[in-house]
Enzyme design. Structure first.
Site, short mmCIF file in Angstrom:
data_model
loop_
_atom_site.label_atom_id
_atom_site.label_comp_id
_atom_site.label_asym_id
_atom_site.label_seq_id
_atom_site.Cartn_x
_atom_site.Cartn_y
_atom_site.Cartn_z
N TYR A 288 16.16 5.87 -52.16
CA TYR A 288 15.78 7.25 -51.85
C TYR A 288 16.17 7.65 -50.42
O TYR A 288 16.56 8.80 -50.18
CB TYR A 288 14.28 7.43 -52.06
N TYR B 25 18.64 6.98 -48.56
CA TYR B 25 20.06 7.03 -48.22
C TYR B 25 20.83 7.93 -49.17
O TYR B 25 20.48 8.07 -50.35
CB TYR B 25 20.68 5.62 -48.27
N GLY C 234 -17.97 15.70 -16.93
CA GLY C 234 -19.26 15.00 -16.87
C GLY C 234 -19.04 13.54 -16.55
O GLY C 234 -17.93 13.10 -16.25
N GLN D 46 -22.30 6.12 -18.17
CA GLN D 46 -22.32 4.76 -17.65
C GLN D 46 -20.94 4.17 -17.53
O GLN D 46 -20.68 3.30 -16.71
CB GLN D 46 -23.18 3.88 -18.56
N ASP E 214 -25.62 9.26 -32.50
CA ASP E 214 -26.03 10.37 -31.62
C ASP E 214 -25.58 11.70 -32.22
O ASP E 214 -25.02 12.54 -31.53
CB ASP E 214 -25.45 10.18 -30.22
#
Length: 808
Positions: free
Chosen positions: A247, A249, A523, A526, A665
């Site tokens: 497919y 080529y 912001g 840690q 969270d």
């Protein structure tokens, strides 16, 4: 005759279009207005408020979409047309229904695409398996993106909405791609042949060619030689699934063709100065396939002008071709001007297979003939030297800039530090043995960590402080790892950390640091800081994981998470693990990792940035639209619009849960607009009040956490479902107050204890005024004490899309 050097590659001063469909994905301007109203037309419109100019993706002008006046069943003759003003390479299309802030009910379940390069000849797009019908939308609000395989080269594109029954349809669209700088209109070539290997056929035809075929010659179109897909070493293998061998080529047999060369003719929009032609060819000589031995090219400067003389003859040294690998062959064309090229590729063996042809050229250059190709080489060298100097200067300035940014001060010792233990999912809080006397005793289950509905004894917090990687019996565990290198809140099964998988071995997309231009600080947390940055030329970064919402000709805004310079080795490893995890999360409703900078310090992760902000801020500035309509100037939002957004959040969480990822969270502050679930909430001072700080160190979003999370540190998909219920409550309350706003943080923790004791004294969030009882029942099921009885995200998504939308 020109002999091509064996070891060197010809370098052109003008680069070709980078055609790989994975990179050529710019939004071309329906949504942002770059495409003017005058270039958007339609066969008809239901009314002035639903005419063609309103068919822009993710906008809500007029009545919210283009809607045809006529029926699309069964005629399928109505269309929405976009004029791009010039040829474009289109890799992707997006469609959407008429939402109209929740009042729309019309969308197209399927459609056809037709396109034209000249406005006269129209071609129906088909996929690689010959299918014309494209799957469309299932509702009025979700954007459905369709990769075009094969891609389209066109100026005009028409969308024909379809229906399998009598129904109203409306449509909003966007086109994604880039300019077709090649300027190629058509190529003419012999039809490909079939090779038989061990009795099995290998079809080497140009299966996506969109022109005509007559007498063994294809003409008037474009196909696989210019689709941006390069074939591999073994031509019987393909890069696409479910297609036939060969497919990738286009191939010819010298015996079947009956001549010693393959003649290909290329027609361009205008006269160009051609510097290089690059031909990607197969060389599997063990099966009779070799790279062409020479190429003879003729140049015609204009349609009515004669062929220039003499023709250019280029030889390919066969002694370099013993390696059976496929390879690009660069052919220097000497800067000759032409609008039409005719090249004869000479056979070197029984078969010749070509996958891709690219031209390095300059459009609109003088038609005068170049005296020598040495001029182009000299200019290329000078440009290379200039670019090298500019790069050195940029790197020096960049280093000075980041030293300034990162040298402003490291994080203090009382920064947030939360570690999660691998086996039991319990929160481990460093050096925090002294709680308020009311909260010194933590409810845990020492004998059965997986239970959340049984009885157990109280246990002191010190019992939670165990070495990572061991459970309560000291044995290794394969429970869930929650990575908290920064504010990352996703989790992944521990198996991926102990037994590397293919996903772990995949290299992260490395981005050059100098491409990031600092805009502002968003912001910190840690792990370090989050910066808003800008990438000025994203199309020049082949490693960039391209998002779908990049606007044509505009810089790309990104969020950059930077690991603090004094981070420990474990933090660095977690940061890298987080990057690998995020790189797997590719869903329309999940924020995407675009790349990383990890080859040197500081380590950075680059993610999408949504300019529209987060859902909490969006809703908190709105009031609910009631049946009497707006009575003031405050922006409004309807109940159906809230449910549509909640459904998208549920869809994103359904995707995460299918991978056994735990978010930990989920809240409106961590959902960006348009709806994408993110994890930057803890980084922003704006939401500091949403997190409970323990002894000035650990912070936890206790008002969104399930009782087993607070008391046992047990985070699962079921606890994410609890958080989703709180998030849904926020949305139906239009974010006017915190959850449990009448309770202090300590009382929220006490309430978790009431859930544990199950004596009927636990407090639930009250039903918002706009919330139907059926939807509130869904929330209550999310807050079931028994985590096994909480609904799945698949069930929640189904409920929101099928049932809740009709509740009032």
């Amino acid at each position: 005759q020109v002999q091509i050097p064996k070891l060197t590659r010809y370098k052109s001063v003008v680069l070709p279009l980078y055609r790989q469909s994975s990179q050529c994905r710019y939004a071309l301007g329906m949504e942002d207005g770059t495409i003017p109203d005058s270039d958007i037309t339609a066969s008809s419109a239901w009314s002035d408020s639903t005419e063609a100019k309103h068919g822009r993706l993710s906008t809500g002008e007029g009545d919210g979409a283009w809607c045809p006046a006529g029926a699309v069943f069964p005629s399928a003759s109505e269309y929405l047309q976009v004029d791009l003003r010039s040829l474009h390479f289109l890799a992707l299309v997006g469609t959407q229904g008429r939402h109209a802030d929740g009042h729309g009910r019309e969308f197209a379940r399927s459609y056809r695409l037709r396109y034209s390069r000249d406005g006269r000849t129209w071609i129906t797009w088909k996929d690689r398996w010959g299918q014309e019908v494209v799957s469309g939308n299932e509702n009025t609000y979700d954007v459905v993106l369709k990769d075009l395989g094969p891609p389209i080269v066109a100026r005009y594109v028409r969308f024909y909405p379809l229906a399998d029954r009598v129904m109203s349809v409306c449509l909003r669209v966007e086109l994604y791609g880039c300019l077709w700088n090649d300027g190629l209109l058509v190529y003419t070539a012999p039809v490909g042949h079939v090779m038989h290997l061990s009795g099995s056929p290998v079809y080497l035809n140009d299966s996506t060619y969109d022109g005509s075929v007559e007498s063994g010659v294809q003409f008037g179109g474009l196909g696989q030689l210019f689709d941006g897909v390069l074939g591999g070493n073994d031509f019987t293998e393909t890069k696409e699934l479910r297609v036939w061998p060969g497919y990738d080529y286009l191939g010819w047999s010298r015996e079947a063709l009956g001549q010693g060369s393959v003649d290909i003719e290329f027609h361009f929009e205008k006269t160009r100065s051609f510097h290089t032609m690059q031909v990607h060819s197969n060389n599997r000589h063990t099966q009779g396939v070799r790279v062409f031995s020479k190429v003879d090219c003729q140049f015609k400067p204009g349609l009515l002008l004669p062929w220039s003389s003499p023709p250019l003859s280029l030889a390919v040294p066969l002694e370099d071709l013993k390696d059976p690998s496929s390879r690009p062959i660069s052919l220097p064309l000497g800067g000759r001007p032409a609008q039409i090229l005719r090249c004869q590729f000479a056979f070197a063996d029984r078969w010749m297979l070509i996958s891709e042809i690219s031209f390095y050229s300059g459009a609109g250059l003088p038609v005068a003939k170049d005296d020598s190709s040495n001029t182009a080489i000299l200019i290329g060298c000078l440009v290379g030297i200039i670019l090298l100097l500019l790069t050195v200067i940029a790197v020096i300035l960049w280093r000075q800039y980041w030293k300034k940014i990162l040298g402003k001060g490291s994080l203090s010792s009382d920064e947030l530090r939360v570690h999660l233990s691998v086996p039991s999912d319990n929160v481990v809080i460093n050096n925090t043995h002294s709680y308020s006397s009311r909260y010194q005793r933590i409810h845990t289950f020492p004998d059965d960590r997986e239970r959340c509905d049984g009885e157990g004894e109280y246990q002191e917090p010190s019992a939670l402080l165990r070495p990572l990687g061991q459970d309560s019996t000291g044995r290794d565990s394969t429970a869930v790892i929650c990575l908290v290198s920064g504010n990352n809140t996703y989790a992944v099964p521990a198996l991926t950390s102990t037994s590397p998988t293919a996903a772990d071995c995949t290299p992260l997309p490395e981005l050059p640091r100098h491409c990031l231009v600092f805009k502002e600080k968003l912001g910190e947390g840690q792990f370090g800081e989050v910066h808003l940055c800008e990438i000025e030329s994203p199309q020049e970064l082949p490693n960039l994981e391209f998002p779908f919402n990049v606007r044509k000709g505009r810089p790309l805004l990104v969020a950059v998470k930077i690991l603090r310079p004094d981070a420990s080795k474990n933090a660095r490893n977690d940061f890298l693990k987080e990057g690998k995890i995020l790189s797997r999360l590719k869903d329309p409703n999940i924020i995407r990792l675009l790349g990383v900078c990890v080859s040197s310090d500081p380590l950075c992760m680059v993610t999408e940035y949504m300019e529209s902000g987060d859902l909490n801020q969006y809703l908190s500035h709105r009031v609910l639209l009631d049946k009497t309509g707006p009575t003031h100037n405050t922006p409004t939002i309807s109940y159906p619009a809230l449910i549509a957004m909640a459904s998208q959040i549920a869809s994103g969480m359904k995707f995460l849960s299918s991978l056994n990822f735990v978010h930990r969270d989920l809240a409106t502050r961590n959902c960006l607009r348009p709806i994408k679930i993110a994890d930057f909430g803890m980084s922003r001072n704006l939401y500091a009040g949403d997190y409970y700080r323990i002894q000035g160190r650990a912070v936890l979003p206790i008002r969104w956490m399930a009782w087993e999370c607070i008391l046992m540190g047990k985070f699962t998909t079921a606890s994410d479902v609890w958080a989703f219920g709180v998030t849904l409550w926020e949305m139906l309350s239009v974010c006017q107050e915190q959850p449990y706003s009448n309770l202090t943080d300590e009382q929220v923790i006490d309430n978790a204890g009431e859930f544990f004791r199950d004596h009927g004294r636990q407090v639930y969030l009250s039903r918002p005024d706009v919330c139907p009882q059926g939807l509130y029942d869904l929330m209550l099921s999310c807050w079931n004490r028994d985590c096994k009885l909480r609904p799945s995200f698949a069930h929640i998504h189904s409920f929101l899309t099928e049932d809740a939308m009709n509740m009032v």
